[in-house]
Design a protein around this motif. Structure first.
Motif, short mmCIF file in Angstrom:
data_model
loop_
_atom_site.label_atom_id
_atom_site.label_comp_id
_atom_site.label_asym_id
_atom_site.label_seq_id
_atom_site.Cartn_x
_atom_site.Cartn_y
_atom_site.Cartn_z
N GLN A 186 0.82 -1.21 0.00
CA GLN A 186 0.00 0.00 0.00
C GLN A 186 0.86 1.26 0.00
OE1 GLN A 186 -2.46 -0.84 3.42
NE2 GLN A 186 -4.06 -1.77 2.16
N GLU B 113 2.30 1.61 -3.54
CA GLU B 113 1.24 2.06 -4.46
C GLU B 113 0.91 3.53 -4.25
OE1 GLU B 113 -1.04 -2.21 -5.09
OE2 GLU B 113 -1.81 -0.82 -3.60
N ASN B 114 0.96 3.98 -3.01
CA ASN B 114 0.72 5.39 -2.72
C ASN B 114 1.79 6.27 -3.36
OD1 ASN B 114 -0.69 7.55 -1.54
ND2 ASN B 114 0.64 7.51 0.24
#
Length: 82
Positions: free
Chosen positions: A16, A19-20
């Protein structure tokens, strides 16, 4: 690898975060011929250019995100980014 505090894989938070930074989801489709998660590797400095790694070091392929094609102009044919 799993987090001992529950059944959520430990790499979910890492995925995550990546991906951020990328601003898009990372692929989870592993390319044919790519090194498998858990593979031990040695990262080496490319003798043809000064970067990005200045020294060799050991590593392990993880499953945070599937390898992606390297589209840099100096990349070798079929080179993947892990």
């Amino acid at each position: 690898m799993t987090d001992s505090s529950g059944s959520v894989p430990a790499d979910v938070g890492d995925r995550q975060a990546i991906e951020n930074i990328l601003g898009r989801p990372s692929s989870q489709t592993w390319p044919t011929g790519a090194l498998a998660p858990g593979s031990r590797v040695t990262v080496v400095r490319d003798p043809d250019w000064d970067g990005p790694w200045q020294a060799e070091f050991p590593g392990t392929i993880d499953a945070t995100g599937a390898p992606e094609p390297n589209e840099h102009v100096q990349a070798l044919s079929d080179e993947l980014l892990y």
